[in-house]
Design a protein around this motif. Structure first.
Motif, PDB file in Angstrom:
ATOM      1  N   LYS A 185       0.811  -1.213   0.000  1.00 27.61           N
ATOM      2  CA  LYS A 185       0.000   0.000   0.000  1.00 27.61           C
ATOM      3  C   LYS A 185       0.846   1.266   0.000  1.00 27.61           C
ATOM      4  N   ALA A 186       2.067   1.202   0.490  1.00 27.05           N
ATOM      5  CA  ALA A 186       2.878   2.397   0.725  1.00 27.05           C
ATOM      6  C   ALA A 186       3.076   3.197  -0.559  1.00 27.05           C
ATOM      7  N   LYS A 187       2.598   4.410  -0.534  1.00 31.25           N
ATOM      8  CA  LYS A 187       2.755   5.271  -1.703  1.00 31.25           C
ATOM      9  C   LYS A 187       4.172   5.812  -1.742  1.00 31.25           C
ATOM     10  N   VAL A 188       4.611   6.126  -2.948  1.00 34.09           N
ATOM     11  CA  VAL A 188       5.938   6.700  -3.159  1.00 34.09           C
ATOM     12  C   VAL A 188       5.768   8.198  -3.365  1.00 34.09           C
ATOM     13  N   ALA A 189       6.648   8.993  -2.772  1.00 31.22           N
ATOM     14  CA  ALA A 189       6.563  10.444  -2.903  1.00 31.22           C
ATOM     15  C   ALA A 189       6.537  10.837  -4.381  1.00 31.22           C
ATOM     16  N   VAL A 190       5.653  11.777  -4.728  1.00 31.14           N
ATOM     17  CA  VAL A 190       5.528  12.229  -6.112  1.00 31.14           C
ATOM     18  C   VAL A 190       6.850  12.841  -6.563  1.00 31.14           C
ATOM     19  N   PRO A 191       7.416  12.344  -7.672  1.00 29.90           N
ATOM     20  CA  PRO A 191       8.713  12.878  -8.122  1.00 29.90           C
ATOM     21  C   PRO A 191       8.628  14.368  -8.431  1.00 29.90           C
ATOM     22  N   GLN A 192       9.624  15.097  -8.015  1.00 27.21           N
ATOM     23  CA  GLN A 192       9.685  16.525  -8.276  1.00 27.21           C
ATOM     24  C   GLN A 192      10.610  16.779  -9.464  1.00 27.21           C
ATOM     25  N   GLY A 193      10.227  17.674 -10.335  1.00 24.13           N
ATOM     26  CA  GLY A 193      11.063  18.008 -11.484  1.00 24.13           C
ATOM     27  C   GLY A 193      10.243  18.160 -12.739  1.00 24.13           C
ATOM     28  N   GLU A 194      10.877  18.674 -13.775  1.00 24.01           N
ATOM     29  CA  GLU A 194      10.214  18.930 -15.047  1.00 24.01           C
ATOM     30  C   GLU A 194       9.947  17.623 -15.780  1.00 24.01           C
ATOM     31  N   CYS A 195       8.760  17.514 -16.392  1.00 22.34           N
ATOM     32  CA  CYS A 195       8.442  16.336 -17.197  1.00 22.34           C
ATOM     33  C   CYS A 195       9.250  16.389 -18.490  1.00 22.34           C
ATOM     34  N   LEU A 196       9.996  15.318 -18.749  1.00 27.35           N
ATOM     35  CA  LEU A 196      10.878  15.269 -19.920  1.00 27.35           C
ATOM     36  C   LEU A 196      10.413  14.252 -20.950  1.00 27.35           C
ATOM     37  N   CYS A 197       9.155  13.844 -20.863  1.00 29.45           N
ATOM     38  CA  CYS A 197       8.650  12.829 -21.795  1.00 29.45           C
ATOM     39  C   CYS A 197       8.757  13.274 -23.256  1.00 29.45           C
ATOM     40  N   ASN A 198       8.606  14.572 -23.490  1.00 27.30           N
ATOM     41  CA  ASN A 198       8.648  15.085 -24.849  1.00 27.30           C
ATOM     42  C   ASN A 198       9.913  15.889 -25.130  1.00 27.30           C
ATOM     43  N   ALA A 199      10.921  15.729 -24.280  1.00 23.65           N
ATOM     44  CA  ALA A 199      12.191  16.421 -24.500  1.00 23.65           C
ATOM     45  C   ALA A 199      12.886  15.839 -25.733  1.00 23.65           C
ATOM     46  N   THR A 213      15.387   3.743   0.529  1.00 22.64           N
ATOM     47  CA  THR A 213      16.045   5.008   0.191  1.00 22.64           C
ATOM     48  C   THR A 213      15.054   6.100  -0.204  1.00 22.64           C
ATOM     49  N   ASP A 214      13.771   5.749  -0.360  1.00 18.94           N
ATOM     50  CA  ASP A 214      12.758   6.753  -0.692  1.00 18.94           C
ATOM     51  C   ASP A 214      12.455   7.613   0.531  1.00 18.94           C
ATOM     52  N   PRO A 215      12.101   8.890   0.309  1.00 21.80           N
ATOM     53  CA  PRO A 215      11.687   9.726   1.443  1.00 21.80           C
ATOM     54  C   PRO A 215      10.260   9.401   1.873  1.00 21.80           C
ATOM     55  N   CYS A 216       9.911   9.772   3.084  1.00 25.17           N
ATOM     56  CA  CYS A 216       8.539   9.610   3.559  1.00 25.17           C
ATOM     57  C   CYS A 216       7.603  10.370   2.628  1.00 25.17           C
TER      58      CYS A 216
END
Length: 579
Positions: free
Chosen positions: A235-249, A392-395
């Protein structure tokens, strides 16, 4: 109780089929005996502990305003067909027919039965809220029953069900049960932690598990070192990644490269000279009979429970080798998001948005692709949290460091919402005379499992170390009289004093060697051990041993009641318990 008249068939050796500590000790201490796979007889000592757990649970349920009922274990199929669980629940549901050919099942849980009961009686908002519970035997046909009472097919469970007028009332009922569980487990003497959990086959969209902390636990818990966050690994959610979306880079054109006989992430990375965090791992699953693809970074693992919930399915399993070949035209190890069979939806972990220029399988034997752009080259159904959390993931709630611990699930509370009331038309009339659906919650405690969990958490090389609240007997008085009738007579007098004090004690008056009595007292795990021998009688003292710490003191025979009462309070206090 005099042990010379008591049935305690102890064993000197561990049973061959016992894997975990609690299973070994429950068998050796003469508390349970196996009837068949996952089904056990509860012998006198084991049943005493189970009944003590049930008493504490009942008291806390009653204190929280729940009322006890008893529902049949055999349930008609038509109720399960109303909710759709007759087919969905799977092979864990043991189905049977009566002499007329009508379908029934052995109850693994009682949502359908309780909803049917309440919908026939509750008609007005004035009759709500209501919370009904039972302590009863359940049956779940586990594919691999193991670990004795930890994961059996037949077990004793407390299940409660709340019915409210609205969400606000259901919220109040949920947290009342949550607090009742905390009180019950605290009184039992367990070290436990409530954590966020997946609702699984029971349903609903919000639940907590109560985990007994033990190194031998089957479940892994992720919890924060700074805040109250805690969750089962699934169930443990992973912190939403921070940063610019590069899918279309910008990314070089995609190209195929040969990777002969390189199936695993490590093999591909070594061959191409890349790191796992630049590779996309594609796994194929079957959700409710339909194929689905999940993408995660090469150094991550897919959380199949998260995937199932995002897709909106009930049952999920990894695709077998034959299906993988059909969907990818390649052996296992070469799947990728480009060129999959038509109609296979692709879900990607949110972390993959943070980079581009990936390596992935090419859906061809011995082939991968370089310079993959998820935005340019793929159709992604949805980016979402799809992976297993790592140390290694943050809370996900405060950003601090997390830690992993092992736990054993002993309780689970659910917000069911309208899942059962809508399907079974469990309605009432509100203040305005309008028909409304009851809002439900359900709350389970594994009563027999708690006994095993207590042993997993409290044992040593000599045997069980039961908390005094649920030990088969709180204290044992051991007479070493042998042929000395005076010692046996005085021991009998002291035993009567214990009974007058209201102590749940047993009297080991057997004609056994002292070593046998001491070993069995430790094996069974009586929290308080009292020993009277010839020297003690001559000196006017009784030797007292704390089973948990091994500490020994001497109590006077004259003034025994007062001295024992003070020592007993100390023992309970060491467990964090109140008499």
């Amino acid at each position: 109780m005099r042990l010379s008249r008591y049935y305690i068939p102890t064993l000197k050796e561990d049973p061959a089929d016992a894997e975990v500590v609690s299973h070994k000790l429950l068998m050796r201490a003469g508390m349970i005996r196996k009837l068949t796979s996952g089904i056990y007889n509860y012998l006198p000592l084991g049943l005493r502990s189970i009944n003590k757990v049930a008493r504490i649970v009942r008291e806390e349920m009653d204190r929280a305003g729940a009322m006890e009922v008893s529902m049949p274990m055999v349930q008609p199929a038509d109720l399960w067909q109303e909710t759709g669980r007759w087919d969905y629940y799977g092979k864990e549901l043991l189905r049977l027919k009566d002499r007329h050919g009508r379908d029934y099942c052995l109850g693994p849980t009682h949502e359908e039965v309780i909803t049917d009961l309440v919908r026939g009686e509750i008609k007005s908002y004035k009759q709500l809220p209501i919370n009904l519970y039972q302590v009863q035997t359940k049956f779940r046909d586990e594919i691999r029953p193991r670990f004795g009472l930890m994961r059996g097919r037949e077990f004793i469970m407390k299940d409660a069900y709340s019915f409210d007028r609205d969400e606000a009332g259901a919220e109040t009922s949920y947290w009342a049960m949550f607090e009742a569980y905390k009180a019950a487990f605290s009184r039992i003497g367990l070290r436990f932690k409530p954590v966020q959990a997946d609702s699984g086959a029971i349903g609903g969209d919000f639940s907590h598990e109560f985990m007994v902390l033990a190194d031998t636990g089957e479940d892994t818990i992720a919890s924060c070192k700074s805040c109250q966050f805690g969750a089962n690994l699934e169930k443990a959610k992973v912190a939403v990644p921070q940063g610019e979306c590069l899918c279309n880079a910008p990314c070089p054109p995609i190209e195929q490269v040969e990777t002969p006989d390189r199936h695993t992430v490590d093999e591909v990375c070594a061959f191409l000279g890349i790191t796992a965090d630049t590779l996309i791992k594609t796994l194929l699953f079957v959700v409710d009979g339909n194929p689905v693809a999940a993408l995660v970074r090469g150094d991550r693992e897919v959380n199949d429970v998260k995937l199932r919930n995002i897709v909106g399915g009930n049952e999920i399993e990894l695709a077998d080798e034959a299906l993988v070949r059909k969907l990818t035209n390649a052996p296992v190890g070469f799947a990728g998001p480009v060129g999959l069979a038509e109609g296979v939806p692709v879900y990607a972990d949110a972390e993959l948005c943070l980079a581009t220029d990936w390596v992935a399988g090419a859906n061809g034997a011995d082939t991968h692709v370089r310079h993959l752009s998820l935005g340019r080259d793929c159709k992604i159904e949805k980016f979402a949290d799809l992976r297993v959390i790592e140390p290694t993931d943050p809370c996900p709630e405060c950003g601090s460091e997390i830690e992993f611990t092992k736990g054993i699930e002993v309780g689970h509370v659910f917000k069911l919402g309208l899942k059962y009331s809508k399907k079974m038309e469990a309605t009432f009339l509100d203040e305005n005379g309008k028909t409304q659906y009851m809002v439900m919650g359900c709350y389970g405690i594994g009563v027999s499992r708690i006994v095993a969990s207590a042993i997993e958490q409290n044992n040593d090389e000599a045997g069980c170390c039961f908390p005094p609240s649920i030990a088969p007997f709180e204290a044992v008085l051991i007479s070493l009289g042998g042929k000395d009738e005076a010692v046996d007579a005085k021991a009998a007098e002291l035993y009567e004093q214990l009974r007058v004090l209201g102590v749940d004690a047993c009297f080991d008056d057997r004609k056994e060697r002292p070593g046998v009595k001491f070993a069995e007292a430790d094996l069974i795990g009586y929290p308080m051990q009292l020993v009277l021998g010839g020297k003690g009688l001559a000196s006017g003292i009784v030797e007292a041993k704390d089973r948990k710490t091994g500490e020994k003191i001497e109590l006077p025979i004259n003034g025994f009641a007062e001295a024992f009462t003070a020592w007993r309070k100390e023992i309970w206090c060491r467990w964090g318990l109140e008499l």
